[in-house]
Design a protein around this motif. Structure first.
Motif, PDB file in Angstrom:
ATOM      1  N   ILE A 163       0.835  -1.205   0.000  1.00  0.00           N
ATOM      2  CA  ILE A 163       0.000   0.000   0.000  1.00  0.00           C
ATOM      3  C   ILE A 163       0.870   1.255   0.000  1.00  0.00           C
ATOM      4  O   ILE A 163       0.639   2.191  -0.791  1.00  0.00           O
ATOM      5  N   VAL A 164       1.889   1.281   0.879  1.00  0.00           N
ATOM      6  CA  VAL A 164       2.742   2.471   0.993  1.00  0.00           C
ATOM      7  C   VAL A 164       3.641   2.626  -0.230  1.00  0.00           C
ATOM      8  O   VAL A 164       3.624   3.654  -0.915  1.00  0.00           O
ATOM      9  N   VAL A 165       4.447   1.588  -0.519  1.00  0.00           N
ATOM     10  CA  VAL A 165       5.419   1.681  -1.608  1.00  0.00           C
ATOM     11  C   VAL A 165       4.719   1.711  -2.968  1.00  0.00           C
ATOM     12  O   VAL A 165       5.039   2.540  -3.830  1.00  0.00           O
ATOM     13  N   GLY A 166       3.736   0.807  -3.156  1.00  0.00           N
ATOM     14  CA  GLY A 166       2.994   0.799  -4.415  1.00  0.00           C
ATOM     15  C   GLY A 166       2.242   2.099  -4.640  1.00  0.00           C
ATOM     16  O   GLY A 166       2.206   2.632  -5.748  1.00  0.00           O
ATOM     17  N   GLY A 167       1.653   2.624  -3.552  1.00  0.00           N
ATOM     18  CA  GLY A 167       0.928   3.888  -3.661  1.00  0.00           C
ATOM     19  C   GLY A 167       1.839   5.039  -4.054  1.00  0.00           C
ATOM     20  O   GLY A 167       1.483   5.870  -4.897  1.00  0.00           O
ATOM     21  N   LEU A 168       3.043   5.084  -3.449  1.00  0.00           N
ATOM     22  CA  LEU A 168       4.005   6.137  -3.790  1.00  0.00           C
ATOM     23  C   LEU A 168       4.480   6.002  -5.238  1.00  0.00           C
ATOM     24  O   LEU A 168       4.638   7.011  -5.947  1.00  0.00           O
ATOM     25  N   GLN A 169       4.718   4.753  -5.673  1.00  0.00           N
ATOM     26  CA  GLN A 169       5.155   4.549  -7.061  1.00  0.00           C
ATOM     27  C   GLN A 169       4.085   4.967  -8.052  1.00  0.00           C
ATOM     28  O   GLN A 169       4.385   5.501  -9.126  1.00  0.00           O
ATOM     29  N   MET A 170       2.807   4.755  -7.712  1.00  0.00           N
ATOM     30  CA  MET A 170       1.724   5.143  -8.609  1.00  0.00           C
ATOM     31  C   MET A 170       1.634   6.657  -8.775  1.00  0.00           C
ATOM     32  O   MET A 170       1.078   7.140  -9.770  1.00  0.00           O
ATOM     33  N   MET A 171       2.187   7.396  -7.818  1.00  0.00           N
ATOM     34  CA  MET A 171       2.162   8.861  -7.910  1.00  0.00           C
ATOM     35  C   MET A 171       3.104   9.379  -8.986  1.00  0.00           C
ATOM     36  O   MET A 171       3.031  10.551  -9.373  1.00  0.00           O
ATOM     37  N   ASN A 172       4.024   8.510  -9.461  1.00  0.00           N
ATOM     38  CA  ASN A 172       4.936   8.933 -10.527  1.00  0.00           C
ATOM     39  C   ASN A 172       4.185   9.453 -11.750  1.00  0.00           C
ATOM     40  O   ASN A 172       4.564  10.479 -12.330  1.00  0.00           O
ATOM     41  N   LEU A 173       3.113   8.735 -12.116  1.00  0.00           N
ATOM     42  CA  LEU A 173       2.391   9.074 -13.351  1.00  0.00           C
ATOM     43  C   LEU A 173       1.692  10.423 -13.269  1.00  0.00           C
ATOM     44  O   LEU A 173       1.957  11.290 -14.111  1.00  0.00           O
ATOM     45  N   PRO A 174       0.819  10.663 -12.288  1.00  0.00           N
ATOM     46  CA  PRO A 174       0.154  11.967 -12.228  1.00  0.00           C
ATOM     47  C   PRO A 174       1.117  13.124 -11.973  1.00  0.00           C
ATOM     48  O   PRO A 174       0.934  14.220 -12.535  1.00  0.00           O
ATOM     49  N   ILE A 175       2.130  12.897 -11.133  1.00  0.00           N
ATOM     50  CA  ILE A 175       3.090  13.987 -10.859  1.00  0.00           C
ATOM     51  C   ILE A 175       3.881  14.333 -12.115  1.00  0.00           C
ATOM     52  O   ILE A 175       4.088  15.519 -12.428  1.00  0.00           O
ATOM     53  N   SER A 176       4.318  13.302 -12.853  1.00  0.00           N
ATOM     54  CA  SER A 176       5.046  13.531 -14.109  1.00  0.00           C
ATOM     55  C   SER A 176       4.178  14.307 -15.096  1.00  0.00           C
ATOM     56  O   SER A 176       4.648  15.255 -15.747  1.00  0.00           O
ATOM     57  N   TYR A 177       2.914  13.921 -15.170  1.00  0.00           N
ATOM     58  CA  TYR A 177       1.986  14.611 -16.096  1.00  0.00           C
ATOM     59  C   TYR A 177       1.824  16.079 -15.704  1.00  0.00           C
ATOM     60  O   TYR A 177       1.902  16.966 -16.560  1.00  0.00           O
ATOM     61  N   LEU A 178       1.620  16.339 -14.412  1.00  0.00           N
ATOM     62  CA  LEU A 178       1.406  17.715 -13.959  1.00  0.00           C
ATOM     63  C   LEU A 178       2.648  18.582 -14.179  1.00  0.00           C
ATOM     64  O   LEU A 178       2.542  19.728 -14.632  1.00  0.00           O
ATOM     65  N   LEU A 179       3.832  18.039 -13.858  1.00  0.00           N
ATOM     66  CA  LEU A 179       5.064  18.813 -14.013  1.00  0.00           C
ATOM     67  C   LEU A 179       5.362  19.112 -15.480  1.00  0.00           C
ATOM     68  O   LEU A 179       5.780  20.232 -15.832  1.00  0.00           O
ATOM     69  N   LEU A 180       5.176  18.115 -16.340  1.00  0.00           N
ATOM     70  CA  LEU A 180       5.410  18.332 -17.764  1.00  0.00           C
ATOM     71  C   LEU A 180       4.342  19.234 -18.385  1.00  0.00           C
ATOM     72  O   LEU A 180       4.608  19.987 -19.320  1.00  0.00           O
TER      73      LEU A 180
END
Length: 399
Positions: free
Chosen positions: A381-398
Motif C-alpha cells: 500500500i505504501v510503496v505501491g501507492g508512492l510509485q503510482m504517484m509517478n504518473l500523475p506527478i510527471s503529467y502535472l510537471l510536464l
C-alpha cells in the motif's frame, strides 16, 4: 554454523553459474537479434515485437501470481514439509491453467479487436500479424504453465539445470534465426511458429526434469481453498506493487511521448537497455540469494537471514557500483562507442537511471525478506501507492 557456511558456498557457486548463463545468453541474444532483423526486415521485425507486446501486456495479471507461487514453494521447502509442498505445487499449476484460460479469453476478444482496429499495421501484413498474435498467445500460455516448474528449480537452488536449459533455449532461437531464410511459408509466420515450438520443447524439458528430480512435481488436480485463498491474497496485494512498477516505467514512457515526442522515447529506451545489461549482474546474484533468505525465515533461522540481508544489500550495491561508475563518469564516450550516433538527452537518462538502480539495489534483499514473511499488505500500500504517484506527478510537471 557449518550449515550456514555450506549455504554461503552454494550461493557463490550458483551466482557463478548464473553469470556464465547471463554472459553466454547476452552474446547469443545480440547476435540472434541482428540475424532476425536482417532476415525479417525492419517492418516485419517491428510487427513481431509490437504484436508480441500486446500479449505481453497480459503478464501484469500473471506476474503477481508468479511471485506468490515462487514464495510459497520456497517457503514450504524451507519448512521441509513434503506433503504441503505437493499441495502447493499442484495448486500453483491449477492456478496457472486457470489464469491461462482467462488470458486466452481476454486476448481473443479485447486483444483481437485492438490488433485489427487500433494498431497501425500495413493492410497487406494484417493476416501475418493475426497469425503472429495467435501463436504469441499459445507461446505465452506455455511459458505461463512453466512458472511453477521454474520456481521449484530455483527453490531447490539447482541453478546449473536452470542455466543449461536457458542456454539450450537461446541456442534454439539462434537456429530459428538461421532457418528463416529457407522458410517455405511467410517468413514472419514461420518465425512465430518456430518460436512457439521452442517454447513447447522447453516446457517439456522442464516438466521431465522436475518430475525426475523432485518428488513434489507430480501434478494432480487440487482445489484446496486454503492454499488458493492464501496465494490469491498474497498475489492480490503484490499486484499493487507490480502494477505500480508498470505504470512508473511504461506509463512514464507514454507521458514522455505525449509531451516530448518519440526522439526522447528513443533516448530513454537506450538508457533502459544499458541499465538492464549492467543490472543483470545484480539480478543473477539475487536469484541465487533469494531462496536462502526465504528458507532461513521458514526454518526460523533469523540470525542467518539477517546476515544474508545485510551482506546481500552491501554486495548488490558495490557490485552495481563497480559496473556503473565507469559508465557514469564516461557516459558519452561509452554511448558513442556502442551506438556511434547518440540521441539527445541519452547521457542524462543513462545517469539518472543508473543512480536510481543503485538506490534500489540496497533494498532488494529487504523486499525478499518482506515477501518471505507473507505480510505484505502495508508495504504494498505504501510503496505501491508512492510509485503510482509517478504518473500523475510527471503529467502535472510536464504540463
Amino acid at each position: 554454523m557449518l550449515n550456514s557456511s555450506e549455504n554461503s558456498k552454494r550461493i557463490v557457486k550458483n551466482t557463478v553459474v548464473l553469470y556464465f548463463r547471463m554472459l553466454f545468453m547476452m552474446g547469443i541474444s545480440f547476435y540472434t537479434s541482428r540475424i532476425v532483423l536482417n532476415a525479417l526486415g525492419v517492418e516485419d521485425f517491428g510487427i513481431y515485437n509490437v504484436v508480441g507486446g500486446i500479449v505481453a501486456m497480459f503478464s501484469v495479471l500473471s506476474g503477481s501470481l508468479s511471485a506468490a507461487i515462487s514464495r510459497f514453494i520456497t517457503y514450504e521447502l524451507g519448512k521441509d514439509n513434503l506433503l504441503n509442498l505437493k499441495k502447493i505445487f499442484s495448486s500453483a499449476v491449477t492456478i496457472q491453467l486457470g489464469i491461462g484460460l482467462f488470458i486466452l479469453i481476454l486476448a481473443e476478444t479485447i486483444g483481437v479487436w485492438f490488433l485489427n482496429r487500433e494498431m497501425n499495421i500495413p493492410t497487406d501484413r494484417m493476416l501475418a500479424a493475426n497469425w503472429v498474435f495467435q501463436l504469441s498467445i499459445i507461446t505465452f500460455i506455455i511459458n505461463l504453465v512453466s512458472v511453477p516448474y521454474n520456481a521449484v528449480i530455483i527453490a531447490h537452488e539447482k541453478m546449473s539445470a536452470f542455466a543449461y536449459i536457458s542456454i539450450f533455449e537461446a541456442l534454439g532461437k539462434l537456429v530459428i534465426a538461421f532457418l528463416i531464410v529457407v522458410s517455405p511459408i511467410d517468413n514472419l509466420i514461420f518465425y512465430a511458429a518456430l518460436m512457439c515450438v521452442v517454447a513447447l520443447i522447453i516446457r517439456i524439458i522442464y516438466g521431465y526434469y522436475c518430475q525426475y528430480c523432485f518428488e513434489e512435481c507430480r501434478y494432480s488436480f487440487i482445489f484446496d481453498k486454503t492454499y488458493l485463498k492464501q496465494m490469491f491474497k498474497f498475489a492480490g496485494w503484490n499486484f499493487i506493487g507490480a502494477s505500480s512498477a508498470v505504470l512508473r516505467d511504461q506509463g512514464g514512457n507514454i507521458i514522455i511521448n505525449i509531451f516530448c515526442g518519440p526522439a526522447v522515447n528513443a533516448a530513454r529506451g537506450i538508457a533502459f537497455q544499458g541499465n538492464n545489461a549492467v543490472q543483470g549482474f545484480v539480478t543473477n546474484f539475487m536469484i541465487a540469494l533469494n531462496p536462502q533468505i526465504t528458507k532461513s525465515y521458514a526454518s526460523g533461522n533469523q540470525k542467518y537471514m539477517m546476515s544474508l540481508i545485510y551482506q546481500g544489500g552491501r554486495f548488490s550495491y558495490y557490485m552495481l557500483l563497480l559496473f556503473s561508475l565507469p559508465i557514469l563518469v564516461n557516459t558519452h564516450y561509452v554511448l558513442a562507442l556502442w551506438l556511434k550516433i547518440v540521441p539527445d538527452h541519452t547521457v542524462l537518462f543513462v545517469r539518472l537511471i543508473l543512480i536510481f538502480a543503485l538506490s534500489e539495489s540496497i533494498s532488494n534483499p529487504l523486499v525478499t525478506a518482506m515477501l518471505a514473511t507473507g505480510r505484505i499488505k502495508n508495504y504494498q500500500i505504501v510503496v505501491g501507492g508512492l510509485q503510482m504517484m509517478n504518473l500523475p506527478i510527471s503529467y502535472l510537471l510536464l504540463r
